[in-house]
Design an enzyme around this catalytic site. Structure first.
Site, PDB file in Angstrom:
ATOM      1  CG  HIS A 108      29.358 -31.821 -47.428  1.00  0.00           C
ATOM      2  ND1 HIS A 108      29.833 -32.923 -48.104  1.00  0.00           N
ATOM      3  CD2 HIS A 108      30.449 -31.140 -47.002  1.00  0.00           C
ATOM      4  CE1 HIS A 108      31.165 -32.918 -48.076  1.00  0.00           C
ATOM      5  NE2 HIS A 108      31.560 -31.844 -47.405  1.00  0.00           N
ATOM      6  CD  GLU A 176      33.512 -27.910 -48.415  1.00  0.00           C
ATOM      7  OE1 GLU A 176      34.540 -28.140 -47.782  1.00  0.00           O
ATOM      8  OE2 GLU A 176      32.476 -28.567 -48.297  1.00  0.00           O
TER       9      GLU A 176
HETATM   10  P1  PGA Z   1      38.464 -32.408 -47.032  1.00  0.00           P
HETATM   11  O1  PGA Z   1      36.908 -32.239 -46.765  1.00  0.00           O
HETATM   12  O2  PGA Z   1      39.164 -31.272 -46.358  1.00  0.00           O
HETATM   13  O3  PGA Z   1      38.831 -33.741 -46.441  1.00  0.00           O
HETATM   14  O4  PGA Z   1      38.673 -32.365 -48.514  1.00  0.00           O
HETATM   15  C1  PGA Z   1      36.326 -30.978 -46.871  1.00  0.00           C
HETATM   16  C2  PGA Z   1      34.832 -31.075 -46.762  1.00  0.00           C
HETATM   17  O5  PGA Z   1      34.236 -32.041 -47.261  1.00  0.00           O
HETATM   18  O6  PGA Z   1      34.213 -30.174 -46.189  1.00  0.00           O
END
Ligand code: PGA
Length: 269
Positions: A108, A176
């Site tokens: 992550h 992401e």
């Molecule tokens: P967020 O987090 O939806 O608050 O932007 C997503 C993540 O870190 O997986």
């Protein structure tokens, strides 16, 4: 230590949209237990989407208890790449397998940023997770927002290339973009998500041919307003939700707002 006899690879299914949440460091075990019980009851009718939750380590026992017999899969937010040893404070893959995790998040952005986790370490973690018959949810995503998806893809391609020794047929990829994650950020546009997911899929087709059925889900400020549109983009196989899933009612609304029409779209891929 003997490995558990399970075949969770079957949980990796690109035919059903996957919708999951990373609960980050937000809840005590007691808070998580009541959150999960509410979410379980609110989503009892959802049979055509794969749901998963990733609570903090101390809340995994609560997840095992509250979600037993439900359709919501669960897992951990991180793992140490070695099985055991003198590594104070760390949690290993056999420990997570023993408590019953199906999924383990690796790579992550917040860990890459706060702990300096490298692509190489992320790959080792993913392999440890697979060795213990669990499914790594591997995060990829560029840090800086580029002018075009083509330019933004270079760091993502490097992250994918670092997974050369990971069997992606038994994994979930979560795209992401770091610039879209967390409070104060806004989600990437649907066009951006479409372009990046297409580039990721093309790269997998050439460098990871085993990953044909591997879900690639999308995250970063996903909300009730944007969820359905994101999931309609080609090659988006699911959604990964952070802060907008912290209220179980809101998360349930996001889950109910998306249609599982994706299944048909991928049928002829
Ligand atoms: P967020 O987090 O939806 O608050 O932007 C997503 C993540 O870190 O997986």
């Amino acid at each position: 230590m003997s490995r558990p006899e399970r075949a969770p690879a079957s949980a990796v299914c690109r035919r059903q949209p996957m919708i999951g949440t990373n609960m980050k460091m937000t809840m005590t075990p007691s808070d998580a237990a009541s959150y999960l019980a509410t979410l379980r009851d609110l989503t009892v009718d959802v049979a055509d989407r794969s749901l998963f939750v990733l609570p903090p380590f101390p809340a995994l026992a609560a997840a095992a208890e509250v979600l037993a017999g439900s359709a919501i899969a669960w897992g951990a937010q991180d793992v140490f790449p070695e099985d055991s040893g003198a590594h104070t404070g760390e949690v290993s893959a056999p420990m997570l397998a023993d408590v019953g995790c199906t999924y383990v998040l690796v790579g992550h952005y917040e860990r890459r940023r706060d702990r300096g986790e490298s692509d190489e370490l992320v790959a080792r973690k993913a392999q440890a997770v697979q060795h213990w018959q669990m499914i790594p949810v591997i995060c990829i995503g560029e840090v800086a927002q580029a002018d075009s998806a083509k330019l933004g893809f270079a760091p993502v391609r490097r992250q994918l290339d670092a997974l050369a020794d990971v069997d992606l047929s038994r994994a979930v990829l979560a795209y992401e973009p770091a610039w879209a994650i967390g409070e104060g950020s806004t989600a990437a546009s649907p066009e951006w998500i479409r372009d990046m997911h297409e580039l990721i899929r093309r790269r997998l087709d050439t460098s990871h041919t085993e990953a044909r059925g591997t879900p690639v889900i999308s995250g970063g400020s996903i909300s009730r307003e944007s969820a359905a549109q994101m999931l309609r983009q080609p090659y988006v196989d699911g959604l990964f939700v952070g802060r907008n899933a912290l209220d179980p009612l809101n998360f349930s609304r996001i889950i109910h707002s998306v249609s599982p029409g994706l299944a048909e779209r991928h049928e002829n891929d």
